[in-house]
Design an enzyme around this catalytic site. Structure first.
Site, mmCIF file in Angstrom:
data_model
loop_
_atom_site.group_PDB
_atom_site.id
_atom_site.type_symbol
_atom_site.label_atom_id
_atom_site.label_comp_id
_atom_site.label_asym_id
_atom_site.label_seq_id
_atom_site.Cartn_x
_atom_site.Cartn_y
_atom_site.Cartn_z
ATOM 1 N N GLN A 161 76.380 69.774 -63.470
ATOM 2 C CA GLN A 161 75.012 69.637 -62.859
ATOM 3 C C GLN A 161 74.603 71.050 -62.804
ATOM 4 O OE1 GLN A 161 73.178 67.053 -62.555
ATOM 5 N NE2 GLN A 161 74.595 65.459 -62.873
ATOM 6 N N CYS B 170 70.176 48.573 -93.116
ATOM 7 C CA CYS B 170 70.710 47.495 -92.413
ATOM 8 C C CYS B 170 70.282 46.079 -92.570
ATOM 9 C CB CYS B 170 69.857 47.960 -90.905
ATOM 10 S SG CYS B 170 68.223 47.473 -90.715
ATOM 11 N N PHE C 141 74.237 57.930 -61.521
ATOM 12 C CA PHE C 141 72.719 57.893 -61.977
ATOM 13 C C PHE C 141 72.238 56.780 -61.426
ATOM 14 C CE2 PHE C 141 69.307 56.951 -64.761
ATOM 15 C CZ PHE C 141 68.458 58.151 -64.484
ATOM 16 N N ASP D 94 80.314 55.055 -67.441
ATOM 17 C CA ASP D 94 80.144 55.957 -66.547
ATOM 18 C C ASP D 94 80.179 55.750 -65.187
ATOM 19 O OD1 ASP D 94 78.341 54.149 -65.607
ATOM 20 O OD2 ASP D 94 76.529 54.877 -66.472
ATOM 21 N N SER D 95 80.090 56.696 -64.000
ATOM 22 C CA SER D 95 80.529 56.528 -62.822
ATOM 23 C C SER D 95 79.746 55.501 -61.841
ATOM 24 C CB SER D 95 80.782 57.753 -62.045
ATOM 25 O OG SER D 95 79.568 58.420 -61.902
ATOM 26 N N ASP E 258 74.383 58.988 -75.642
ATOM 27 C CA ASP E 258 74.078 57.673 -75.023
ATOM 28 C C ASP E 258 72.798 57.719 -74.665
ATOM 29 O OD1 ASP E 258 74.088 56.473 -72.271
ATOM 30 O OD2 ASP E 258 74.815 58.653 -72.371
ATOM 31 N N ASP F 46 79.030 62.083 -59.754
ATOM 32 C CA ASP F 46 78.224 63.279 -59.804
ATOM 33 C C ASP F 46 77.101 62.856 -58.830
ATOM 34 O OD1 ASP F 46 77.501 61.974 -61.953
ATOM 35 O OD2 ASP F 46 76.417 63.462 -62.233
ATOM 36 N N CYS G 257 66.700 45.373 -92.445
ATOM 37 C CA CYS G 257 65.593 45.739 -93.765
ATOM 38 C C CYS G 257 66.164 45.093 -94.907
ATOM 39 C CB CYS G 257 65.899 47.405 -93.845
ATOM 40 S SG CYS G 257 64.859 48.166 -92.561
ATOM 41 N N CYS H 5 66.529 51.807 -96.063
ATOM 42 C CA CYS H 5 67.551 51.495 -94.871
ATOM 43 C C CYS H 5 68.341 50.470 -95.286
ATOM 44 C CB CYS H 5 66.569 51.056 -93.648
ATOM 45 S SG CYS H 5 67.743 50.490 -92.123
ATOM 46 N N HIS I 177 68.191 47.066 -86.170
ATOM 47 C CA HIS I 177 67.652 48.142 -87.059
ATOM 48 C C HIS I 177 67.716 49.395 -86.311
ATOM 49 C CE1 HIS I 177 65.074 50.568 -89.498
ATOM 50 N NE2 HIS I 177 64.380 50.899 -88.434
#
Length: 391
Positions: A189, A306, A97, A93-94, A266, A147, A309, A304, A335
């Site tokens: 935005q 994973c 945020f 990301d830039s 994300d 942004d 589990c 599950c 998990h």
């Protein structure tokens, strides 16, 4: 070209679609969830483990890596892929945020933003050009234009001002971008105003980026508003480009985002709540510290597959958390990340098999999300923590 995107299949009843994103470091089936590796590491996870759970792309944070160890250091050591030992696709990301969350330690102008580091208090000046330069030094496959992210309660005048600044910064970011092996995404935005959302998406689309981020959502507004703003945005974005909804990762939100045409997501949620002892399940979150798990001899979820589990009981996980053992954090993180990556695989399969709407409705009818009032308060506290304590 550094990135290609192909829509493989679409859902007739919604905007949901399956695609294939191809970058210099491999293929990313979409819709996809990207684990967040803030400081060039997904917390408690080795890169090999991320590959084993099915991750094809991770996100790293420009703000944090710029502050430490520094983009120049990463570049001298061969770039972010080599530095963090991750051979597949990376998105950075830039830093926008994080910078704009530091509301108590920043000064904003059209030229850029002056902010003070949460690490040592040092002052920095971030411009669109510098955000691109830093990301080019880091060397991710996908990078983001700078942004301005607005708070959910800002008035329409301020939302427009920030939106128009974001558009100017997008133009400057594109002009500064020189690495041919990286794809630069613009970010739309517009605050919580549908007309601005449509205007922003249309303006960004005219700049012809290879992909588009949808910013400034899931920042403390009610869910109904989130989806209204997303629909307004998606309606103006090109259908042949990937769409990335930033900062979203709860199961119910993934379904709703996919239904509205989002390709990439994300969120720090799965790793953050894992460290607090919260586990994602088919029916909602499970608190591992609950006393009823003391003698629970089964896994988190019977179905599950994973590593956690397949090998450990809830009782053992509770013991690790109650004892303060680091392994508990690792097993919970494995998990939660597997859970979301596997959910996205199931969503892709459902779209391909023309049964997405039924799958979504059945899943959400049995899933209990976090109460919205609790969620909004948690988000408010988290943003305040970033803006005051981290700032």
């Amino acid at each position: 070209m550094s990135l290609t995107f192909q829509v493989v299949s679409a859902n007739a009843e919604t905007w949901a679609r399956v695609g294939m994103l191809r970058t210099p470091h491999g293929e990313v089936p979409t819709p996809a969830f990207m684990p967040v590796g803030t400081q060039a590491t997904v917390k408690t996870m080795a890169p090999r483990e991320l590959e084993e759970i099915g991750a094809s792309i991770v996100l790293a944070n420009t703000y944090h890596l710029y502050l430490r160890p520094g983009a120049e250091v990463v570049a001298k050591l061969g770039g972010l892929h080599r530095f963090m030992g991750w051979p597949r696709t990376i998105l950075t990301d830039s830093g926008g945020f994080q910078v704009f969350s530091l509301s108590y330690r920043r000064k904003l102008s059209d030229e850029g933003v002056i902010f003070k580091s949460h690490v040592d208090g040092s002052e920095h000046f971030l411009t669109p050009e510098k955000a691109i330069m830093v990301q080019e030094q880091l060397g991710a496959d996908i990078i983001m234009a700078l942004d301005e992210c607005t708070p959910p309660d800002c008035d329409e005048g301020y939302a427009r001002e920030a939106m128009e600044r974001t558009h100017r910064w997008a133009q400057r970011s594109k002009a500064a971008h020189v690495r041919a092996d990286q794809a630069l995404f613009g970010i739309s935005q517009g605050g919580m105003y549908p007309a601005l959302r449509r205007e922003s998406a249309k303006a960004l689309a005219e700049l012809d980026f290879p992909g588009y981020g949808i910013g400034g959502l899931s920042v403390g507004e009610p869910k109904a508003v989130t989806w209204e703003m997303l629909e307004a945005t998606i309606s103006q974005l090109p259908a042949d480009k990937p769409r990335y909804m930033m900062g979203v990762g709860s199961p119910e939100d993934l379904f709703e985002g996919v239904a509205r045409g989002v390709d990439m997501f994300d969120c720090v949620l799965p790793t953050r709540i894992a460290r607090n002892g919260a586990l994602l399940t088919r029916y909602g979150r499970l608190n591992i510290r609950n006393a009823k798990n003391t003698l629970a001899d089964g896994p988190i979820e019977d179905s599950c597959q994973c590593y956690t589990c397949r090998n450990f009981s809830l009782a053992y996980l509770r013991h690790l958390f109650k004892s303060g053992e680091i392994l508990g954090l690792r097993l919970a993180t494995i998990h939660n990340l597997y859970f979301l990556i596997e959910l996205m695989r199931q969503i892709r399969t459902a779209i391909l098999e023309k049964r997405f709407t039924g799958f979504k409705d059945d899943y959400l009818s049995q899933y209990e999300p976090v109460d919205e009032r609790v969620r909004l308060e948690n988000k408010r506290c988290w943003l305040e923590f970033w803006g005051r304590e981290r700032g």
